[in-house]
Design an enzyme around this catalytic site. Sequence first.
Site, PDB file in Angstrom:
ATOM      1  N   SER A  47     -20.707   7.968   0.419  1.00  0.00           N
ATOM      2  CA  SER A  47     -20.407   8.996   1.408  1.00  0.00           C
ATOM      3  C   SER A  47     -20.756  10.380   0.865  1.00  0.00           C
ATOM      4  O   SER A  47     -20.707  10.620  -0.343  1.00  0.00           O
ATOM      5  CB  SER A  47     -18.940   8.935   1.807  1.00  0.00           C
ATOM      6  OG  SER A  47     -18.121   9.100   0.681  1.00  0.00           O
ATOM      7  N   HIS A  72     -12.337  13.168  -7.540  1.00  0.00           N
ATOM      8  CA  HIS A  72     -11.004  13.422  -6.989  1.00  0.00           C
ATOM      9  C   HIS A  72     -10.606  14.883  -7.137  1.00  0.00           C
ATOM     10  O   HIS A  72      -9.567  15.299  -6.649  1.00  0.00           O
ATOM     11  CB  HIS A  72      -9.978  12.524  -7.669  1.00  0.00           C
ATOM     12  CG  HIS A  72     -10.325  11.073  -7.523  1.00  0.00           C
ATOM     13  ND1 HIS A  72     -11.079  10.409  -8.462  1.00  0.00           N
ATOM     14  CD2 HIS A  72     -10.081  10.192  -6.547  1.00  0.00           C
ATOM     15  CE1 HIS A  72     -11.264   9.167  -8.055  1.00  0.00           C
ATOM     16  NE2 HIS A  72     -10.671   9.006  -6.896  1.00  0.00           N
ATOM     17  N   ASN A  74       0.828  -1.192   0.000  1.00  0.00           N
ATOM     18  CA  ASN A  74       0.000   0.000   0.000  1.00  0.00           C
ATOM     19  C   ASN A  74       0.874   1.258   0.000  1.00  0.00           C
ATOM     20  O   ASN A  74       0.409   2.346   0.286  1.00  0.00           O
ATOM     21  CB  ASN A  74      -0.927  -0.035   1.221  1.00  0.00           C
ATOM     22  CG  ASN A  74      -2.081   0.922   1.047  1.00  0.00           C
ATOM     23  OD1 ASN A  74      -2.404   1.322  -0.065  1.00  0.00           O
ATOM     24  ND2 ASN A  74      -2.682   1.317   2.153  1.00  0.00           N
ATOM     25  N   GLU A  96     -23.008   8.068   5.304  1.00  0.00           N
ATOM     26  CA  GLU A  96     -21.798   7.547   5.968  1.00  0.00           C
ATOM     27  C   GLU A  96     -21.110   8.542   6.905  1.00  0.00           C
ATOM     28  O   GLU A  96     -19.911   8.424   7.165  1.00  0.00           O
ATOM     29  CB  GLU A  96     -20.790   7.010   4.931  1.00  0.00           C
ATOM     30  CG  GLU A  96     -21.356   5.893   4.062  1.00  0.00           C
ATOM     31  CD  GLU A  96     -20.355   5.338   3.039  1.00  0.00           C
ATOM     32  OE1 GLU A  96     -19.137   5.392   3.289  1.00  0.00           O
ATOM     33  OE2 GLU A  96     -20.808   4.817   1.999  1.00  0.00           O
TER      34      GLU A  96
HETATM   35  N1  GLN Z   1     -18.958   3.816  -0.026  1.00  0.00           N
HETATM   36  C1  GLN Z   1     -17.645   4.366   0.038  1.00  0.00           C
HETATM   37  C2  GLN Z   1     -17.732   5.878   0.003  1.00  0.00           C
HETATM   38  O1  GLN Z   1     -18.569   6.385  -0.669  1.00  0.00           O
HETATM   39  C3  GLN Z   1     -16.767   3.875  -1.083  1.00  0.00           C
HETATM   40  C4  GLN Z   1     -15.356   4.386  -0.979  1.00  0.00           C
HETATM   41  C5  GLN Z   1     -14.384   3.767  -1.930  1.00  0.00           C
HETATM   42  O2  GLN Z   1     -14.721   3.161  -2.894  1.00  0.00           O
HETATM   43  N2  GLN Z   1     -13.120   3.926  -1.684  1.00  0.00           N
HETATM   44  O3  GLN Z   1     -16.962   6.574   0.619  1.00  0.00           O
END
Ligand code: GLN
Length: 772
Positions: free
Chosen positions: A451, A712, A125, A502
């Site tokens: 989220s 992003h 990672n 979330e």
């Molecule tokens: N459900 C997550 C979010 O929306 C998915 C995040 C991800 O794919 N890294 O934050």
Amino acid sequence: MVTASALGFPRIGAKRELKRLVEGYWSGKTDTAELLDGVHQLRIRHWRLQADKGLDTVPVGDASLYDHVLDTSVLFGVVPVRYQSLQPGLEAYFAMARGLQRPATESAPAIDVPAMEMKKWFDTNYHYIVPEFEQNQAFQLADEPKILAELAEARALGLQARPVLLGPVSYLLLGKPARGVSAASFDRFALLPALLVAYVELLDRLTAAGATWVQIDEPALVLDLSDAARAAYPIAYRQLAAAGQSKLRLLLTTYFGSVGNNLDLLTQLPIHGVHVDLARAPEQLDAVLNALGADQHLSLGLINGRNIWKANLAHALTLARKAVAKLGTDRVIVSSSSSLLHVPHSTAGETAMDAEIRDWLAFATEKLDELAVLAKALNNGEDAVRDALDDNARVAQARAASSRTHNPETQRRLQTVQPSMFKRQTAFESRRAQQQARLKLPRFATTTVGSFPQTREVRQARAKLRKGEWTQDEYAVFIRAEIERTVRFQERIGLDVLVHGESERNDMVEFFGESLQGYVFSQGGWVSSYGTRCVKPPIIYGDIVRPKPMTLDETVYAQSLTSLPMKGMLTGPITCLQWSFVRDDQPRRDTAFQLALAIRDEVSDLEAAGIPVIQIDEPAIREGLPLRRADWDAYLAWAVDAFLLSSTGVSDATQIHTHMCYSDFNDIFSAIKRMDADVITIENSRSDLKLLSAFEQHSYTNWIGPGIYDIHSPRVPSVEEMKERLSAILQFLPNDLVWVNPDCGLKTRGWPEVEAALTNLVAVARALREKA
Ligand code: GLN
Ligand code: ZN
């Protein structure tokens, strides 16, 4: 005498000092002198620590202000044109790492250069900065190579220092053609002769500065290599062997797996020593011992640089003794399997962790102790380290026998998993009809990936709960208010399938880990991810148990607020596995299946509570792919099975979504198809249309939501832009299969930009519906 050394040490510092220094420098709080002095102190502290623990040799040059691959590029003058007008030194270096934006001043024009590309370092990672090569890239050794200065520092402290370099072949393989260089005509190995000249010059200078051994990392030797790459190795190492008036000794290191079919290649090379990974690939020891030349040294990668469990020292000693029997003590080195960069600094600060579990762990510092014990046992006999060996055996036994790792109910369930538990009740065609009848969604249905913006307020609320300033109830009231606001927002924007947002989750894996038994969290177990950014992976130590529902309250509350369908949000078993340190006492597959069973139960609870749509995110499924192609199928078989186990325990009318991002999925397409999610939302807005043609080619028939909004970036894509994206998508996919959604979750974005972008997204979907 057997000697001990590590291939590299975590650079971030026990208290993430490197982060403070470098980020302080970026923000202008720390000046250059302070920064350089700070990292100098940190380096010395890490060397001293290794020496004090009893290691014979310390690695030099593995530490970095940002990334060791970027350091290599700078060392050899591989600086892309767009950074060449910047001040050489820190300004250009950090601009390459993270971009640079500066408004114009009276004396200087504005600067706006983006960062170079970042990629995952093999299957870790850790992310490195991808070198960019021109067609005829020139290589020019830096005037004052940082590694020479560091060698002098270490030697001045009286330490036996071993400079660490990334090897020339791996370096070329990790890079890519610079902008404007056509990939088709680019031949990276044509650059080798010029690159070798620079390497030889460097090795000469290191020799003159007193180096006797140099560690050259060639991790590419554990990969499937092209013929061109294989041919490059003898050319490269014949030339390097002549450097330093042939006085210098090269230790060629391989790690992250077995050298496999590259062993013949490796043993032809005129090098003085070889390092192999015996943590991941202990079975290669015999072959390596047989293939080794008469005077070659062997560095045994016995202590796992990729995991955080105490080693089985008895087992390590058995392997080491075999090597000593064949080579004698003087040609054997005991070492970490890879650099220790990939594990946290020390367990010493983990005072809040359950003491029983803490006793099972060895972070980098504790791994140094293990290396020292191995060397002593081999040199002076086991009695010289009797206490340490006994203690190690006691811990191994305690861990194996602990009721903390074994849960009879979880194991019983694992035994009783039936083939029918990997399948939905009927095929997609019939599920689709039932889901349509239930949900009555329009064509080009709109949704998000889960989220919503995690504002400062949300993070502060979590901090208040953690510090005890808020009770659980006060926190729950806050979260409910966030959920309500997010639901109302989505209704106002006009989305079709809603989410709760979330806001109660800090991280998509940590949140579930905290609710499951079998997981433990460190306080300071930071590991470098890129630059100064660290992650703190949770630790899976035991059988997974779900003591109670994890997401039910929030999801049911969210559904109670609206008549639109609410989508429950879960993290899939492979992503939980991939982003954690995983127990090493059972196959990864078994741990994945245990996680899958816990998620399957959560899915059932959500379904029983009337939640009609459930998403199980698997963004990390591709990054779990083994480094060698030959191992892919076996991994994908159990990884997809784990997803199926988690997702198929529902009736046909319950709609299962999954979500993937972060990579190119073309090469695992059949696995994606086998996952059989009713809807897959997938990152797409930056990639070309290759992904979509793969859906077409594989005649994928389930619903697909290729992202049309790149989350992003703070940029708000216009209606026009998203419309174009969607029309391009519809060239490949039938109208009635397409969903409309962003690329990923919105948690890093701000509300105003999210509002603008989603408003446009909904407008695009509606316009298409009218046309269709
Ligand atoms: N459900 C997550 C979010 O929306 C998915 C995040 C991800 O794919 N890294 O934050
Ligand atoms: Zn995502």
